[in-house]
Motif scaffolding. Structure first.
Motif, PDB file in Angstrom:
ATOM      1  N   SER A  84      -9.152 -27.981 -38.179  1.00  0.00           N
ATOM      2  CA  SER A  84      -8.619 -28.603 -39.385  1.00  0.00           C
ATOM      3  C   SER A  84      -7.145 -28.242 -39.527  1.00  0.00           C
ATOM      4  O   SER A  84      -6.447 -28.789 -40.362  1.00  0.00           O
TER       5      SER A  84
ATOM      6  N   THR B 274      -9.853 -31.783 -46.624  1.00  0.00           N
ATOM      7  CA  THR B 274     -10.620 -32.725 -45.813  1.00  0.00           C
ATOM      8  C   THR B 274     -11.412 -33.722 -46.660  1.00  0.00           C
ATOM      9  O   THR B 274     -12.107 -34.570 -46.116  1.00  0.00           O
TER      10      THR B 274
ATOM     11  N   VAL C 275     -10.269 -33.596 -36.696  1.00  0.00           N
ATOM     12  CA  VAL C 275     -10.678 -32.792 -37.844  1.00  0.00           C
ATOM     13  C   VAL C 275     -11.714 -31.778 -37.426  1.00  0.00           C
ATOM     14  O   VAL C 275     -11.687 -30.614 -37.823  1.00  0.00           O
TER      15      VAL C 275
END
Ligand SMILES: [Zn+2]
Length: 391
Positions: A15, A68, A11
């Protein structure tokens, strides 16, 4: 540490990886971002075995956006489970501060942050968050469950009852048991204020919610005993045996006392015999052996205890045997028996007398609320401790 990095690395790196993984849902795809120099700094920390610094950097690096949020939640949850509550709090507070969150996501983050606060012992803050959730009408039931935990911790039994009322009992089968104990707690408070009328009304409610709750029966027995209503005490305590014989060691002394106060020696003897046949408990044998000693002499009592010990080796039984022999002992090796008695008494004294059948917590006195696993009514007298220790 590995699981944290598994969550963080991809991440933090880009992303775009995350978006691609969820590529099944037709959302606007983000362009892979340029990898930030901070990321390499973080990697460097990792390579130098400074994972704490690396993690903090990666957290800073994580952008909160709708893609996220789940990663943030998973990460925060992970930190809390690892006991790193400060980090969990930081992540969840950071999430909640974002105006872009959906109502559902915000509620989820509130629920998580509330748990962080509980873990950190910040019950006031946790309480406020869970109350906010119940107003939002999202994660209602979970919020009430946590509120229940907080109010139990604070021993605020009235509020426990109010909250328990909002929880669907069929989802939480142990709730009836907890509610009965809340009423018992309130009854004990009333008893300590000499208000037995109020105590009895709470005990009736406890019985309504959970028939045969042994604690409510025992408390009612205590009230009736002070009133001198020994018949009622006998009836109540015999119900304890029917509902949960594990508590027999605790109630037998009072039960015996009531039979004696009523002058019902024969009824007591018969009941003890039945009890012994049903449970083979040492406690019943101790009382029986006393009565046998009075009626038929010590030799007969010794025989009874010996028979019992043959099948149920147990320290308390052994202690009784030694005592009986000492009482009898004209020629018996008195000194040896004295020594034996002393050591058995010492062993008995050192023994934990209660254990939680849920988590194994051991205690010297009876707690109704397990200090370890928080189960209500899970701690019971240990009857066959010797065997447990050997086993
Ligand atoms: Zn326990």
């Amino acid at each position: 540490m590995l699981e944290v990095l598994l969550l963080l690395l991809p991440v933090a790196a880009a992303s775009g990886w995350y978006t691609a993984r969820r590529g099944m849902t037709p959302k606007k795809q983000k362009q892979p971002q340029e990898i930030s120099p901070v990321y390499f700094k973080g990697l460097n920390y990792l390579l130098n075995e400074q994972p704490d610094k690396a993690i903090d950097l990666f957290i800073e690096l994580l952008d909160v956006d709708s893609d996220t949020v789940e990663t943030h939640l998973a990460l925060g949850n992970l930190f809390r489970r690892r006991g790193e509550v400060d980090r969990a709090i930081r992540i969840h507070q950071n999430l909640i501060a974002r105006p872009s969150l959906s109502r559902e996501q915000r509620a989820q983050a509130l629920l998580e942050l509330g748990q962080d606060y509980m873990r950190a012992g910040l019950f006031d803050r946790a309480e406020n968050l869970f109350l906010e959730l119940t107003e939002l009408r999202l994660y209602n039931e979970q919020a009430y469950i946590y509120l229940l935990e907080i109010y139990q911790q604070e021993k605020d039994w009235q509020r426990c009852l109010e909250v328990a009322d909002k929880i669907t009992v069929s989802h939480y089968p142990s709730l009836h048991n907890s509610i009965a104990h809340f009423y018992c707690e309130l009854a004990e408070q009333m008893l300590s204020q000499q208000n037995s009328a109020a105590a009895e009304s709470y005990l009736r409610r406890a019985q309504q919610i959970q028939r045969g709750n042994v604690r409510a029966l025992m408390l009612q027995g205590r009230i009736d005993y002070t009133r001198g209503d020994y018949r009622s005490v006998i009836r109540l305590l015999r119900q304890v045996e029917e509902n949960d014989p594990a508590y027999m060691p605790d109630i037998l002394p009072r039960l015996v006392d009531c039979y004696r106060k009523l002058g019902q020696q024969q009824a007591l003897f018969e009941y003890m015999q039945q009890l012994y046949q049903r449970h083979h408990s040492t406690e019943a044998m101790l009382i029986l052996s006393e009565m046998i000693a009075d009626a038929e002499g010590e030799s007969a009592a010794v025989q009874a205890v010996l028979r019992h010990l043959g099948e149920n080796p147990d320290l308390k039984g052994l202690e009784r045997l030694v005592r009986l022999n000492l009482q009898r002992g004209e020629e018996s090796p008195r000194e040896t028996l004295e020594v034996l008695l002393q050591s058995v008494m010492k062993l008995l004294d050192n023994h934990p007398a209660y254990q939680c059948e849920h988590c194994g917590f051991i205690a010297k006195k009876l707690h109704w609320h397990c200090p370890s696993c928080k189960t209500w009514g899970g701690i019971k007298p240990l009857q066959e401790f010797v065997r447990n220790v050997r086993g």
